[in-house]
Design a protein around this motif. Structure first.
Motif, mmCIF file in Angstrom:
data_model
loop_
_atom_site.group_PDB
_atom_site.id
_atom_site.type_symbol
_atom_site.label_atom_id
_atom_site.label_comp_id
_atom_site.label_asym_id
_atom_site.label_seq_id
_atom_site.Cartn_x
_atom_site.Cartn_y
_atom_site.Cartn_z
ATOM 1 N N TYR A 110 19.508 21.043 -74.333
ATOM 2 C CA TYR A 110 19.915 19.684 -74.669
ATOM 3 C C TYR A 110 20.361 18.962 -73.400
ATOM 4 O O TYR A 110 20.693 19.587 -72.392
ATOM 5 C CB TYR A 110 21.052 19.687 -75.694
ATOM 6 C CG TYR A 110 22.310 20.352 -75.176
ATOM 7 C CD1 TYR A 110 23.313 19.596 -74.568
ATOM 8 C CD2 TYR A 110 22.496 21.725 -75.281
ATOM 9 C CE1 TYR A 110 24.465 20.197 -74.063
ATOM 10 C CE2 TYR A 110 23.635 22.335 -74.794
ATOM 11 C CZ TYR A 110 24.619 21.569 -74.188
ATOM 12 O OH TYR A 110 25.745 22.169 -73.692
ATOM 13 N N HIS A 111 20.373 17.661 -73.482
ATOM 14 C CA HIS A 111 20.837 16.851 -72.371
ATOM 15 C C HIS A 111 22.319 16.552 -72.577
ATOM 16 O O HIS A 111 22.744 16.202 -73.677
ATOM 17 C CB HIS A 111 20.027 15.551 -72.278
ATOM 18 C CG HIS A 111 20.110 14.917 -70.937
ATOM 19 N ND1 HIS A 111 21.165 14.132 -70.556
ATOM 20 C CD2 HIS A 111 19.273 14.979 -69.872
ATOM 21 C CE1 HIS A 111 20.984 13.720 -69.316
ATOM 22 N NE2 HIS A 111 19.835 14.224 -68.871
ATOM 23 N N ASN A 120 29.287 15.888 -79.125
ATOM 24 C CA ASN A 120 28.786 17.267 -79.236
ATOM 25 C C ASN A 120 28.310 17.629 -80.641
ATOM 26 O O ASN A 120 28.323 18.795 -81.016
ATOM 27 C CB ASN A 120 29.832 18.265 -78.743
ATOM 28 C CG ASN A 120 30.049 18.138 -77.262
ATOM 29 O OD1 ASN A 120 29.093 18.044 -76.495
ATOM 30 N ND2 ASN A 120 31.308 18.106 -76.852
ATOM 31 N N ARG A 121 27.877 16.654 -81.402
ATOM 32 C CA ARG A 121 27.325 16.889 -82.732
ATOM 33 C C ARG A 121 25.864 16.458 -82.731
ATOM 34 O O ARG A 121 25.495 15.457 -83.339
ATOM 35 C CB ARG A 121 28.113 16.118 -83.787
ATOM 36 C CG ARG A 121 29.524 16.606 -83.922
ATOM 37 C CD ARG A 121 30.235 15.870 -85.024
ATOM 38 N NE ARG A 121 31.586 16.380 -85.144
ATOM 39 C CZ ARG A 121 32.625 15.657 -85.455
ATOM 40 N NH1 ARG A 121 32.479 14.371 -85.706
ATOM 41 N NH2 ARG A 121 33.815 16.200 -85.545
ATOM 42 N N LEU A 122 25.053 17.232 -82.048
ATOM 43 C CA LEU A 122 23.642 16.887 -81.892
ATOM 44 C C LEU A 122 22.891 17.031 -83.205
ATOM 45 O O LEU A 122 22.953 18.070 -83.861
ATOM 46 C CB LEU A 122 23.009 17.760 -80.810
ATOM 47 C CG LEU A 122 23.526 17.499 -79.401
ATOM 48 C CD1 LEU A 122 23.050 18.575 -78.442
ATOM 49 C CD2 LEU A 122 23.083 16.129 -78.929
ATOM 50 N N SER A 123 22.213 15.966 -83.574
ATOM 51 C CA SER A 123 21.397 15.903 -84.771
ATOM 52 C C SER A 123 20.343 14.839 -84.514
ATOM 53 O O SER A 123 20.626 13.840 -83.853
ATOM 54 C CB SER A 123 22.279 15.517 -85.961
ATOM 55 O OG SER A 123 21.516 15.354 -87.122
ATOM 56 N N TYR A 124 19.144 15.041 -85.028
ATOM 57 C CA TYR A 124 18.055 14.111 -84.722
ATOM 58 C C TYR A 124 17.371 13.638 -85.984
ATOM 59 O O TYR A 124 17.122 14.451 -86.863
ATOM 60 C CB TYR A 124 17.038 14.782 -83.797
ATOM 61 C CG TYR A 124 17.712 15.483 -82.653
ATOM 62 C CD1 TYR A 124 18.397 14.759 -81.691
ATOM 63 C CD2 TYR A 124 17.706 16.867 -82.562
ATOM 64 C CE1 TYR A 124 19.053 15.398 -80.645
ATOM 65 C CE2 TYR A 124 18.344 17.513 -81.520
ATOM 66 C CZ TYR A 124 19.022 16.771 -80.570
ATOM 67 O OH TYR A 124 19.675 17.401 -79.546
ATOM 68 N N PRO A 125 17.117 12.340 -86.045
ATOM 69 C CA PRO A 125 17.519 11.313 -85.092
ATOM 70 C C PRO A 125 19.005 10.987 -85.230
ATOM 71 O O PRO A 125 19.607 11.205 -86.287
ATOM 72 C CB PRO A 125 16.674 10.105 -85.493
ATOM 73 C CG PRO A 125 16.440 10.280 -86.958
ATOM 74 C CD PRO A 125 16.354 11.769 -87.172
#
Length: 177
Positions: A110-111, A120-125
């Motif tokens: 991740y970037h 810090n709660r990565l979810s896409y989109p």
């Protein structure tokens, strides 16, 4: 008589095709994060950051069904610097005196900027809104249909978020862009 009907049908189809082509020309004018920051320095404006990945199916659906809607694209282009940010890009990004880098993790990674923008709660989109001072207003995780995106754009783009709770705004504003 039959020839006239054929010609009329052809003209109707032709006019529908050109109308549809004009509709599809209304696109969000996506920028890189660096381009948006450079423009922001000259003319401060809110940022809308679309965090996506190449493998994210819902990201592609949101591009096709939400961001391609002319009213949404026009409103975004007018009121925000729209940023398309691949949350797994390998190139570092300089922002606020810090260099954000790609962090290898598991099969992908991740970037750091994407992680920072989402707490810090990565979810896409994820759609991240930033104010004119480049402070995070709100990250919104998940696919947003056009009818969901429109009131959010109005709420943030017209600065209602500064004076009105979302629940009150959403109940009293059922209009579209």
């Amino acid at each position: 008589m039959k020839l006239i009907r054929i010609v009329l049908c052809f003209l109707v189809l032709l006019s529908f095709g050109s109308w549809n082509a004009n509709e599809s020309n209304q696109k969000v004018e996506w920028l890189t994060f660096e381009e948006a920051i450079a423009r922001h320095k000259k003319n401060p404006k809110k940022l809308l950051v679309d965090l996506y990945t190449d493998w994210c199916g819902w990201c592609k659906v949101m591009d096709r069904q939400t961001y391609s809607k002319a009213e949404i694209a026009n409103y975004i282009n007018k009121n925000f610097y729209p940023v398309k940010l691949n949350a797994e890009q390998r190139q570092p990004i300089e922002f606020n005196g810090h260099t954000f880098k790609f962090i290898p993790s598991g099969r992908r990674g991740y970037h750091q900027l994407a992680a920072s923008l989402t707490n810090n709660r990565l979810s896409y989109p994820t759609t991240v809104f930033m104010d004119e001072e480049l402070k995070i207003i709100q990250p919104i995780a998940g696919y947003l249909r056009p009818e969901q995106m429109e009131p959010i754009l109005l709420y943030i783009g017209d600065n209602h978020f500064k004076t009105t709770k979302w629940e009150n705004f959403a109940q009293s504003n059922k209009t579209s862009l």
